[in-house]
Each structure stands twice: as structure tokens, then as C-alpha cells.
Design a protein around this motif. Sequence first.
Motif, PDB file in Angstrom:
ATOM      1  N   GLN A  61      -9.960  -4.657  -3.219  1.00  0.00           N
ATOM      2  CA  GLN A  61      -9.583  -3.258  -3.039  1.00  0.00           C
ATOM      3  C   GLN A  61      -8.288  -2.935  -3.769  1.00  0.00           C
TER       4      GLN A  61
ATOM      5  N   HIS B 228       0.823  -1.213   0.000  1.00  0.00           N
ATOM      6  CA  HIS B 228       0.000   0.000   0.000  1.00  0.00           C
ATOM      7  C   HIS B 228       0.854   1.260   0.000  1.00  0.00           C
TER       8      HIS B 228
ATOM      9  N   ARG C 280     -15.418   2.798  -4.357  1.00  0.00           N
ATOM     10  CA  ARG C 280     -14.297   3.628  -4.810  1.00  0.00           C
ATOM     11  C   ARG C 280     -14.460   3.988  -6.283  1.00  0.00           C
TER      12      ARG C 280
ATOM     13  N   ILE D  48      -7.784   0.138  -6.454  1.00  0.00           N
ATOM     14  CA  ILE D  48      -6.729   1.146  -6.287  1.00  0.00           C
ATOM     15  C   ILE D  48      -5.856   1.214  -7.540  1.00  0.00           C
TER      16      ILE D  48
END
Length: 208
Positions: free
Chosen positions: A96, A46, A168, A100
Motif C-alpha cells: 500500500q 502516513h 487504488r 500511495i
Amino acid sequence: MHLKKRPTEIGAQQALAAIGQSELMTLFTQRFDHYLTDIAQVLLTHDIFDFPKSNKFVLNTFDCLLRDNVIPIVNENDTVATDELDHKTTFGDNDQLSAIVASHVNADLLIVLSDVDGFYDQNPNKSADAKLISTVHQIDEGEFGVAGGSGSRFGTGGMQTKLLAAKRMIDENRMMVLANGADPRIIFKILAGEDVGTIFQKESVTHE
């Protein structure tokens, strides 16, 4: 590795990730060789996206790979990403992570393939009258309530994580399609604009 459940020890999880990564890339290489297509492995944590310099480097890598028609196979670097480190390293799940990455490479559409046909108004494994929702324009507590808990005993995902990914994409005015990946050729139907699975998008976005 003849396991019956996901180990709880972080070291054991990281060891399995290292073993599995090699197996996965072998499988991907065999499959894409059939299409005479080159692939590359991109392992991320991340904080790569959190720091401008590393973010720029990884985006440059994506740009070069795609320019040369090499398909990047992206996964979390599970052998070094743990919640116990002092800084934020984990994405938490591949749903996720995919959102991203889609965001950072400015993708219009994210396709998430699962073992379900899409997002239902109730759990289809528990309710025979569960109905597939073809389009979702916003995600709030109601949708998360329907989503329930985590996925399989080996995985870290589930419908909750897919909704977080979809949220998102919607918030960034992008689209996501959730569909059943039992037959990978479903991707062609999605790209052709056929009514497949569940599409997550703002009302102002049209799917062509």
C-alpha cells in the motif's frame, strides 16, 4: 538476529526495523553502484501525506531526486510508526505504501514484484489447476476472497495487500503489474509490454 518468527512486542519490532534499515541500504548501495547510479533513502509515515505542508516537502524531495537522476528508496519509518499512537502514522505494508507513493508522484505504472507469478483464480500453493489471470479490470469481494490471508511469518503483506494496492491504482486510472521478482530482469520485460504476470487496469487503459 537468529529469530524464528516475527516478534509481537512493538519495541522489538522497531528495534529490528532500525537494524534492518541499515542492512537494506548497504545492500541497495552495493547493487546500484554496479550501475553507477546514486540512490537516496526516504523514510515516510502516513501523516506526511495527510498534512499539506509535509506533503509538499516530501514531493519536492522526490522531484529534486528524480531531476538529478537519483533513485529514491522508499520505506516506512517503522521506528516511529505504530498503531498505538494517537494519530494515523502507519501504511500497514509496503504494497500500500508503494501505491500511495505512485499516486502522489503521478506515476502511470506500479510494478509489484513478489514470490508468485501473478494473481491466480485460486491459491496455486493449494490447487495444482490454479490458472494465472493475465488482466484484472476491477477488484471486488470475489478477488479478495481468492487472495486469502497474510504473507510469510516475518512479513506483514500477502495477496490481500497487493489487491488493495491494485484497487487504488485502478480507481485512479493507473496501472499495476504483479509479477515474480526471482529474476529482477523481469522489469525490462514488463516495461517492454511483454505478457508477464498480471496487469491491473481499467478496461479503457491500454498498456504500451
